[in-house]
Enzyme design. Sequence first.
Site, PDB file in Angstrom:
ATOM      1  CD  GLU A 170       8.059  -2.898   1.270  1.00 40.78           C
ATOM      2  OE1 GLU A 170       9.283  -3.037   1.196  1.00 40.78           O
ATOM      3  OE2 GLU A 170       7.515  -1.855   1.672  1.00 40.78           O
ATOM      4  CD  GLU A 277       3.543  -0.233   6.097  1.00 42.38           C
ATOM      5  OE1 GLU A 277       4.272   0.676   5.639  1.00 42.38           O
ATOM      6  OE2 GLU A 277       3.890  -1.414   6.140  1.00 42.38           O
TER       7      GLU A 277
END
Length: 380
Positions: A170, A277
């Site tokens: 991220e 994910e």
Amino acid sequence: MRQAKNFSGQFFFFLAVLLALCPPAVQAAADPLPDPATAPALKTVFASHFLIGGAITPNTGNDPDQLALLRKHYNSVTAENIMKPEKMSIMEDMYSYGAADRMVEFAMKNEMKVRGHTLVWHQQTPNWFFEDDDGREVSAAILQGRLEKYVHDVVTHFKGKIYAWDVVNEVIDENESNGFRRSRWYKILGSDFIDIAFKAARAADPELKLFINDYSTEQSKKRAFLYSLVKQLKSKGVPVDGVGHQMHVSAWYPQPEEIAKTLRMFEELGVENHITELDVSLYNDPGSCFSNSNSCLRYASEAAIPAADLQRQARQYQDIFEVFLRFKSVTSVTFWGISDLNTWLTSWPVNRPNLPLLFDKSFQPKAAFWSVVDTAKAKK
Ligand code: GLA
């Protein structure tokens, strides 16, 4: 005649309204699901395409039913939390590998690969990286040294046992003019922290596959920043092997073709694509929901979740797997959990019922499971 015409006009109008309200696939909701005993193993169904992974906790393997589910369907695992920096190292030069070692051993015993998650992040990371003993911010040189040592030590510890790591997680913020998240890493080291982490990981284990991982990679602005970063890193010789797409999506969005665009761009850049994910939330409340929890939709209970939503979820799963199967560069698909019994989406962004995975709370295959299996069969 005139009356009959009116009647048939009304009839077709009502038929159209009815069809709009109940599209054919929703009617299929009434179709009973196949006998669970006939469910094929996902890892076998997708064996010639990609690994099937699941995020697990240290307890997952202790429950015989979850162990059986994991063994049957999954050939890769990721630690949901215990390999994050705050769990690996609470103080400089102090490592707590115990729980992670047990998970790696468990995976090896059960012939599953391990995806490491994650070396560098702006969350779940202890302050010792960034501060001196008096709590003052450290210099770029000190932070670089700490980062290099941490990455070296952790990668070396798991060398030969973990085949791929999310090196950074991220780092993109598409709302910043240059696309970089203003994390403490960035504030002290600029975007160099990314290069430093990848180089340290490669030096510690030349065989390891190194990934840059992020969410919402199918959104055009985010995709553009991520793409230009990976391209730039590669042109500078920074060893990036792949892009991890978290893929926390919803039954309502995104459009599968947006996912295809993203995967295609990175495939053409010559890197691997991992789905890292995956879960498909039943809710359609992005944006405002995150800033104001009162605006979040919530079903009162699981029983109140309409069957049509589970059908919509099954169609979304089907469509996105159809996309994954188009790309040779997609070599691993990991779900963020192994069944609806354990999912972060019942507590984020607010507490509410959610059933985002392929197996229900009793570990039985849902409509979404069968739609994914059908997609694979259609591909053959
Ligand atoms: C992000 C992280 C994961 C996990 C999820 C929420 O996607 O990458 O490690 O924390 O959020 O569970």
